[in-house]
Write a protein that holds these residues in place. Structure first.
Motif, PDB file in Angstrom:
ATOM      1  N   ASN A   1      22.100   3.740   3.300  1.00  0.00           N
ATOM      2  CA  ASN A   1      21.995   3.827   1.465  1.00  0.00           C
ATOM      3  C   ASN A   1      22.214   2.159   1.117  1.00  0.00           C
ATOM      4  OD1 ASN A   1      21.924   6.429   1.500  1.00  0.00           O
ATOM      5  ND2 ASN A   1      23.947   6.763   0.903  1.00  0.00           N
ATOM      6  N   TYR A   2      22.150   1.293   2.050  1.00  0.00           N
ATOM      7  CA  TYR A   2      22.348   0.050   1.502  1.00  0.00           C
ATOM      8  C   TYR A   2      21.506  -0.965   2.514  1.00  0.00           C
ATOM      9  CZ  TYR A   2      25.685   0.802   5.178  1.00  0.00           C
ATOM     10  OH  TYR A   2      26.583   1.255   6.438  1.00  0.00           O
TER      11      TYR A   2
ATOM     12  N   ILE B   1      22.711  -7.023   1.810  1.00  0.00           N
ATOM     13  CA  ILE B   1      23.853  -6.748   0.774  1.00  0.00           C
ATOM     14  C   ILE B   1      25.175  -6.332   1.328  1.00  0.00           C
ATOM     15  CG2 ILE B   1      24.597  -5.331  -1.344  1.00  0.00           C
ATOM     16  CD1 ILE B   1      21.743  -4.820  -2.020  1.00  0.00           C
ATOM     17  N   VAL B   2      24.845  -5.712   2.462  1.00  0.00           N
ATOM     18  CA  VAL B   2      26.178  -5.688   3.325  1.00  0.00           C
ATOM     19  C   VAL B   2      26.904  -6.881   3.638  1.00  0.00           C
ATOM     20  CG1 VAL B   2      26.978  -4.372   5.408  1.00  0.00           C
ATOM     21  CG2 VAL B   2      25.410  -3.071   3.947  1.00  0.00           C
ATOM     22  N   MET B   3      25.839  -7.664   4.114  1.00  0.00           N
ATOM     23  CA  MET B   3      26.519  -8.925   4.795  1.00  0.00           C
ATOM     24  C   MET B   3      27.222  -9.876   3.694  1.00  0.00           C
ATOM     25  SD  MET B   3      26.257  -8.718   7.912  1.00  0.00           S
ATOM     26  CE  MET B   3      26.913 -10.360   8.323  1.00  0.00           C
TER      27      MET B   3
ATOM     28  N   LEU C   1      32.221 -11.903   1.634  1.00  0.00           N
ATOM     29  CA  LEU C   1      33.191 -12.084   0.494  1.00  0.00           C
ATOM     30  C   LEU C   1      34.627 -11.595   1.151  1.00  0.00           C
ATOM     31  CD1 LEU C   1      33.969 -12.521  -2.735  1.00  0.00           C
ATOM     32  CD2 LEU C   1      33.097 -10.090  -2.864  1.00  0.00           C
ATOM     33  N   THR C   2      34.550 -10.436   1.447  1.00  0.00           N
ATOM     34  CA  THR C   2      35.889  -9.790   2.045  1.00  0.00           C
ATOM     35  C   THR C   2      36.311 -11.005   3.278  1.00  0.00           C
ATOM     36  OG1 THR C   2      34.659  -7.651   1.816  1.00  0.00           O
ATOM     37  CG2 THR C   2      36.615  -7.842   3.229  1.00  0.00           C
TER      38      THR C   2
ATOM     39  N   ILE D   1      26.475  -8.857  -6.513  1.00  0.00           N
ATOM     40  CA  ILE D   1      26.238  -7.848  -5.198  1.00  0.00           C
ATOM     41  C   ILE D   1      26.073  -6.487  -6.097  1.00  0.00           C
ATOM     42  CG2 ILE D   1      27.186  -6.493  -3.564  1.00  0.00           C
ATOM     43  CD1 ILE D   1      29.044  -8.706  -2.915  1.00  0.00           C
ATOM     44  N   LEU D   2      26.492  -6.001  -7.309  1.00  0.00           N
ATOM     45  CA  LEU D   2      26.369  -4.863  -7.791  1.00  0.00           C
ATOM     46  C   LEU D   2      24.867  -4.876  -8.510  1.00  0.00           C
ATOM     47  CD1 LEU D   2      27.329  -2.124  -8.929  1.00  0.00           C
ATOM     48  CD2 LEU D   2      28.166  -3.403 -10.946  1.00  0.00           C
ATOM     49  N   THR D   3      24.504  -6.005  -9.376  1.00  0.00           N
ATOM     50  CA  THR D   3      23.123  -6.144  -9.765  1.00  0.00           C
ATOM     51  C   THR D   3      22.064  -5.980  -8.725  1.00  0.00           C
ATOM     52  OG1 THR D   3      24.136  -7.726 -11.649  1.00  0.00           O
ATOM     53  CG2 THR D   3      21.764  -7.671 -11.075  1.00  0.00           C
ATOM     54  N   THR D   4      22.227  -6.576  -7.686  1.00  0.00           N
ATOM     55  CA  THR D   4      21.125  -6.686  -6.250  1.00  0.00           C
ATOM     56  C   THR D   4      21.168  -5.262  -5.991  1.00  0.00           C
ATOM     57  OG1 THR D   4      21.718  -8.925  -5.838  1.00  0.00           O
ATOM     58  CG2 THR D   4      20.595  -7.490  -4.221  1.00  0.00           C
ATOM     59  N   SER D   5      22.335  -4.547  -5.696  1.00  0.00           N
ATOM     60  CA  SER D   5      22.354  -3.213  -5.286  1.00  0.00           C
ATOM     61  C   SER D   5      21.668  -2.268  -6.313  1.00  0.00           C
ATOM     62  CB  SER D   5      23.829  -2.726  -5.063  1.00  0.00           C
ATOM     63  OG  SER D   5      24.562  -3.542  -4.237  1.00  0.00           O
TER      64      SER D   5
END
Length: 636
Positions: free
Chosen positions: A588-589, A593-595, A600-601, A625-629
């Motif tokens: 789902n991703y 984006i995951v990276m 960030l984490t 990240i939200l916008t890109t997702s």
């Protein structure tokens, strides 16, 4: 003649004085969309240059869908031929994600401010803030976009055409005399400094500081802001692609110490003597005060206070039960009298009626009940002891990602706090994966939105309350979800005022919180700063995307949290990434984006608190990240 009158006369007689002024750096003003103080330059750079129109340059960091010459030129209203030539690429070229792109543009004085206008067609869920900081990466501000809007609605609707003023400026007379031909609007990113940015374009750091009204004593810059870089020549792609200069200290080089005479030394020695005397006196006095205070506490409690860190992952909490005699209760009520003036004070019978006499059927968890007052659902929390600090904090903060306190009640030695009701309960009910609750889950976008909501709420506490606060109690059960699955932070009993400047530590011997979420410097040494919350948010984000509790992540894997992410980041092991991520999210991703989330984490979990990003940076990153997702999700 007063100094004010003299100043006015000088301005009227000598308008050229104003033309010498440089542009003020925006600092963090771009994150507060309510600011209207033009001295902060939130609306743009002032028209104080020699020319009303000039050639200038912007930087933009490539990202999908704006990662080609054509798309970037269209977004920023630049000539694609000039952009391709400036960056030494073809007009059909693609840029790598994150690559710095030089953008030529014409800067014009429109009204009081310089700007280069771009056009933008709004997308779903766009706001002035997200447009300015996500789409345009800080090349504009929400304040400037609001001023340019011509429609009569307060909301922005999908498909609307907006004029977006891009931040640019023309050289002043003073700069032109020094050989400056262009002012490049450079987008600051994480970990950069004025000296490092100046080195990229081979510009003297002093000139850059002066152009932005900064100094060697005041030189901090922030991501998603523009820094004006004075250039004598057109910038080139070789500069933006050049390797970074050797590491330097975090502050600009200090000027050489002035020569001193024997008389100067005499004053220095006298000053040291005076300060030393004051220090000794203060130490003795403080010691005596601490001794008396400790003695009084031992007398009241009949036992010494002991603080220790629990070795479990359960909450370490100070006792809430506190017996009050009549005099104490009277003082307690008096201390809350002023607070209650601005809060609804409920009668106990009202709360009994709302909860069917505190029926077990209305019990949510612990001592929290669901009630109904005036057709609205509320959460009623029964508490003991002195809750004045929590009520005072909740009565002064107003942010949609922080739970709202609507009223209080005191009855028979107990406090009842009435909160807004969050329909979907705690985040902990939605993210942990066990084959039993797989139907109760959040999708990828919902999870990133929750993380962003929490970051925004914490950033409000860190940067927009007076005094700033450290939350200290971050965990999934303290994050509530409303009907739209938007997050609200609750349980502020451990929050405390942050002392000193951003990032400056306070010290405590009373370690309270939930082990696993507590940062190493706090758990081991009692050091408190806003970076404590950044670490806690890093843990929470990791739980959100993995579906695993922090205890499972660290104990079962038998590794530090940062070590787990290090393997994913630096070994580029996709299997390990698949192993730790929530299986309900598989497919789902997109990996990039995951990276971004992993990076960030990993930064939030840095053992060195000074190396962690501040909450403002975390909010910006999660927003991107939200916008890109969302863009990826819409394109599927």
């Amino acid at each position: 003649m007063s100094s004010l009158h003299l100043l006015l006369v000088l301005i009227l007689i000598c308008p050229q004085i104003l033309i010498q002024a440089q542009q003020p750096y925006i600092r963090k003003a771009n994150t507060d969309c309510t600011i209207r103080n033009v001295s902060t330059s939130v609306l743009g750079y002032a028209c104080n240059g020699v020319n009303k129109t000039c050639q200038t340059y912007l930087t933009f960091r490539s990202k999908p869908p704006y990662n080609t010459v054509t798309s970037i030129s269209k977004l920023l209203k630049a000539d694609p031929t000039q952009l391709s030539q400036l960056n030494s690429v073809s007009e059909t070229a693609n840029f790598k994600t994150g690559e710095t792109v030089l953008v030529p543009t014409t800067c014009s004085c429109l009204g009081q401010f310089y700007q280069a206008n771009a056009s933008y067609i709004t997308q779903a869920a766009d706001t002035p803030f997200s447009i300015a900081n996500n789409t345009f990466e800080g090349l504009s501000t929400c304040h400037a976009i609001q001023v340019e809007r011509t429609d009569l609605t307060s909301n922005i609707y999908t498909g609307s055409k907006l004029t977006v003023p891009l931040r640019c400026a023309c050289p002043t007379e003073k700069q032109a005399a020094a050989g400056v031909k262009y002012l490049l609007s450079y987008l600051v990113t994480w970990g950069q400094s004025v000296s490092a940015i100046s080195a990229i374009f081979e510009v003297d750091t002093g000139l850059t500081l002066d152009a932005n009204q900064l100094s060697e004593q005041d030189f901090t810059v922030y991501p998603f802001t523009t820094l004006l870089v004075p250039l004598s020549n057109q910038p080139s792609r070789s500069q933006t692609l050049a390797p970074p200069p050797p590491p330097t200290t975090s502050s600009p080089p200090k000027p050489p110490p002035p020569t001193t005479t024997s008389s100067d030394h005499k004053w220095v020695y006298m000053l040291i003597g005076v300060l030393g005397g004051v220090g000794v006196t203060f130490t003795v006095g403080f010691g005596f005060f601490w001794f008396c205070l400790s003695k009084r506490k031992r007398t009241i409690n009949h036992r010494p206070a002991v603080s220790s860190a629990s070795q479990s992952f359960e909450a370490i909490e100070k006792p809430l039960v506190k017996n009050l005699d009549v005099d104490d209760e009277s003082e307690f009520m008096e201390s809350l009298n002023s607070i209650a003036q601005s809060l609804k004070v409920y009668k106990f019978d009202e709360l009994k009626l709302a909860t069917q006499d505190f029926s077990p059927d209305c019990l949510i968890k612990g001592s929290v009940y669901k009630g109904k007052i005036n057709e609205d659902f509320v959460a009623i929390k029964k508490m003991h002891g002195d809750v004045s600090k929590e009520i005072q904090l909740l009565n002064t903060i107003h942010h949609h990602n922080l739970i709202r306190l609507s009223g209080v009640c005191f009855n028979d030695g107990h406090w009842y706090l009435v909160y807004e009701f969050a329909d979907n309960g705690p985040l902990s009910d939605w993210i942990y994966y066990s084959g039993l609750n797989s139907n109760k889950s959040l999708n990828w976008i919902q999870r990133i939105q929750v993380a962003l909501d929490v970051a925004n709420g914490l950033n409000y506490l860190h940067s927009y309350t007076t005094p700033p606060y450290v939350y200290k109690n971050l965990k999934s059960s303290n994050i509530l979800l409303d009907a739209e699955f938007r997050a609200k932070i609750t349980n502020f009993d451990l929050a405390r005022s942050a002392e000193g400047q951003d990032g400056q530590f306070a010290l405590t011997r009373h370690i309270v919180g939930t082990r696993g979420y507590m940062s190493p410097e706090y758990l081991e040494n009692g050091l408190i700063s806003t970076k404590l919350d950044v670490y806690g948010l890093g843990v929470l984000i990791l739980e959100i995307v993995t579906g695993k509790h922090v205890s499972d992540l660290s104990e079962k894997v038998n590794k530090n949290l940062s070590d787990i992410l290090e393997e994913v980041l630096f070994e580029e092991d996709n299997k390990k990434l698949t192993d730790i991520f929530d299986p309900r999210l598989q497919g789902n991703y997109p990996p990039e984006i995951v990276m971004a989330v992993v990076r960030l984490t990993y930064g939030c979990l840095d053992k060195d608190p000074s190396a962690r990003p501040d909450m403002n940076e975390v909010s910006h990153s999660l927003s991107r990240i939200l916008t890109t997702s969302q863009a990826t999700d819409m394109s599927d």
